[in-house]
Design a protein around this motif. Structure first.
Motif, PDB file in Angstrom:
ATOM      1  N   GLN A 106       0.843  -1.385   0.146  1.00  0.00           N
ATOM      2  CA  GLN A 106      -0.011   0.001  -0.087  1.00  0.00           C
ATOM      3  C   GLN A 106       0.866   1.254   0.019  1.00  0.00           C
ATOM      4  N   GLU A 107       1.904   1.399   0.952  1.00  0.00           N
ATOM      5  CA  GLU A 107       2.786   2.492   1.024  1.00  0.00           C
ATOM      6  C   GLU A 107       3.436   2.677  -0.420  1.00  0.00           C
ATOM      7  N   LEU A 108       3.737   1.375  -1.324  1.00  0.00           N
ATOM      8  CA  LEU A 108       4.454   1.689  -2.736  1.00  0.00           C
ATOM      9  C   LEU A 108       3.484   2.063  -3.584  1.00  0.00           C
ATOM     10  N   ASN A 109       2.090   1.538  -3.437  1.00  0.00           N
ATOM     11  CA  ASN A 109       1.219   2.295  -4.314  1.00  0.00           C
ATOM     12  C   ASN A 109       1.314   3.770  -4.095  1.00  0.00           C
ATOM     13  N   THR A 110       1.024   4.162  -2.870  1.00  0.00           N
ATOM     14  CA  THR A 110       0.978   5.539  -2.359  1.00  0.00           C
ATOM     15  C   THR A 110       1.856   6.356  -3.154  1.00  0.00           C
ATOM     16  N   LEU A 111       3.249   5.812  -3.054  1.00  0.00           N
ATOM     17  CA  LEU A 111       4.280   6.491  -3.867  1.00  0.00           C
ATOM     18  C   LEU A 111       4.081   6.829  -5.530  1.00  0.00           C
ATOM     19  N   ALA A 112       3.701   5.285  -6.041  1.00  0.00           N
ATOM     20  CA  ALA A 112       3.489   5.153  -7.453  1.00  0.00           C
ATOM     21  C   ALA A 112       2.531   5.679  -8.269  1.00  0.00           C
ATOM     22  N   ASN A 113       1.475   6.107  -7.476  1.00  0.00           N
ATOM     23  CA  ASN A 113       0.288   6.623  -8.262  1.00  0.00           C
ATOM     24  C   ASN A 113       0.440   8.146  -8.463  1.00  0.00           C
ATOM     25  N   PRO A 114       1.416   9.198  -7.657  1.00  0.00           N
ATOM     26  CA  PRO A 114       1.776  10.291  -8.283  1.00  0.00           C
ATOM     27  C   PRO A 114       2.683  10.337  -9.322  1.00  0.00           C
ATOM     28  N   PHE A 115       3.738   9.224  -9.231  1.00  0.00           N
ATOM     29  CA  PHE A 115       4.806   9.200 -10.352  1.00  0.00           C
ATOM     30  C   PHE A 115       4.117   8.846 -11.599  1.00  0.00           C
ATOM     31  N   LEU A 116       2.912   7.821 -11.581  1.00  0.00           N
ATOM     32  CA  LEU A 116       2.393   7.488 -12.715  1.00  0.00           C
ATOM     33  C   LEU A 116       1.568   8.565 -13.576  1.00  0.00           C
ATOM     34  N   ALA A 117       0.804   9.588 -12.526  1.00  0.00           N
ATOM     35  CA  ALA A 117       0.146  10.535 -12.979  1.00  0.00           C
ATOM     36  C   ALA A 117       1.216  11.682 -13.510  1.00  0.00           C
ATOM     37  N   LYS A 118       2.318  11.742 -12.981  1.00  0.00           N
ATOM     38  CA  LYS A 118       3.437  12.722 -13.618  1.00  0.00           C
ATOM     39  C   LYS A 118       3.763  12.222 -14.866  1.00  0.00           C
ATOM     40  N   TYR A 119       4.022  10.865 -15.123  1.00  0.00           N
ATOM     41  CA  TYR A 119       4.309  10.188 -16.448  1.00  0.00           C
ATOM     42  C   TYR A 119       3.286  10.550 -17.389  1.00  0.00           C
ATOM     43  N   ARG A 120       1.904  10.086 -17.147  1.00  0.00           N
ATOM     44  CA  ARG A 120       0.645  10.521 -17.930  1.00  0.00           C
ATOM     45  C   ARG A 120       0.794  11.945 -18.386  1.00  0.00           C
ATOM     46  N   ASP A 121       0.928  12.868 -17.340  1.00  0.00           N
ATOM     47  CA  ASP A 121       1.047  14.428 -17.855  1.00  0.00           C
ATOM     48  C   ASP A 121       2.142  14.590 -18.947  1.00  0.00           C
ATOM     49  N   PHE A 122       3.311  13.937 -18.572  1.00  0.00           N
ATOM     50  CA  PHE A 122       4.540  14.125 -19.581  1.00  0.00           C
ATOM     51  C   PHE A 122       3.843  13.377 -20.722  1.00  0.00           C
ATOM     52  N   LEU A 123       3.495  12.275 -21.216  1.00  0.00           N
ATOM     53  CA  LEU A 123       2.963  11.883 -22.297  1.00  0.00           C
ATOM     54  C   LEU A 123       2.168  12.771 -22.815  1.00  0.00           C
ATOM     55  N   LYS A 124       1.175  13.482 -22.110  1.00  0.00           N
ATOM     56  CA  LYS A 124       0.331  14.284 -22.979  1.00  0.00           C
ATOM     57  C   LYS A 124       0.975  15.768 -23.377  1.00  0.00           C
ATOM     58  N   SER A 125       1.946  16.193 -22.447  1.00  0.00           N
ATOM     59  CA  SER A 125       2.531  17.282 -23.102  1.00  0.00           C
ATOM     60  C   SER A 125       3.370  17.051 -24.263  1.00  0.00           C
TER      61      SER A 125
END
Length: 113
Positions: A83-102
């Motif tokens: 759960q802790e790792l998921n908590t860290l991974a979610n913002p990272f994946l959101a940041k990557y998603r934003d990077f792909l969009k940009s």
């Protein structure tokens, strides 16, 4: 009656040891995520999710060997760690998603009128 006072501190010590492991693993995973640089060649969002899940499984398998206590305590600690790792991974994946969009916007500018 004398068993109760001795078993309680032992259980608390095991819990503390597992909490310390979770904290250390969380910090190491955070460093790994923060070291990532997004650049070409790009990978898909789905592939990045797979990569992050593989990293998480690697960390969990590594720390599985170090958690202490009864099987139920170890399972609980590993579940909390996931759960802790998921908590860290979610913002990272959101940041990557934003990077792909940009990156997509830069690659395909909107049509001019």
């Amino acid at each position: 009656m004398s068993i109760l006072p001795f078993s309680l501190p032992r259980q608390m010590a095991l819990l503390k040891a597992n909490k310390d492991l979770i904290s250390a693993g969380r910090q190491e995973f955070s460093v790994l995520l923060n070291q990532q640089v997004f650049n070409d060649p790009l990978i898909s969002e789905e592939d990045m999710v797979t990569v992050v899940e593989d990293w998480m499984n690697f960390y969990i398998n590594y720390y599985r060997q170090q958690v202490t206590g009864e099987p139920q305590e170890r399972d609980r600690a590993l579940q909390e760690f996931r759960q802790e790792l998921n908590t860290l991974a979610n913002p990272f994946l959101a940041k990557y998603r934003d990077f792909l969009k940009s990156h997509e916007l830069r690659s395909h500018p909107p049509p001019s009128s």
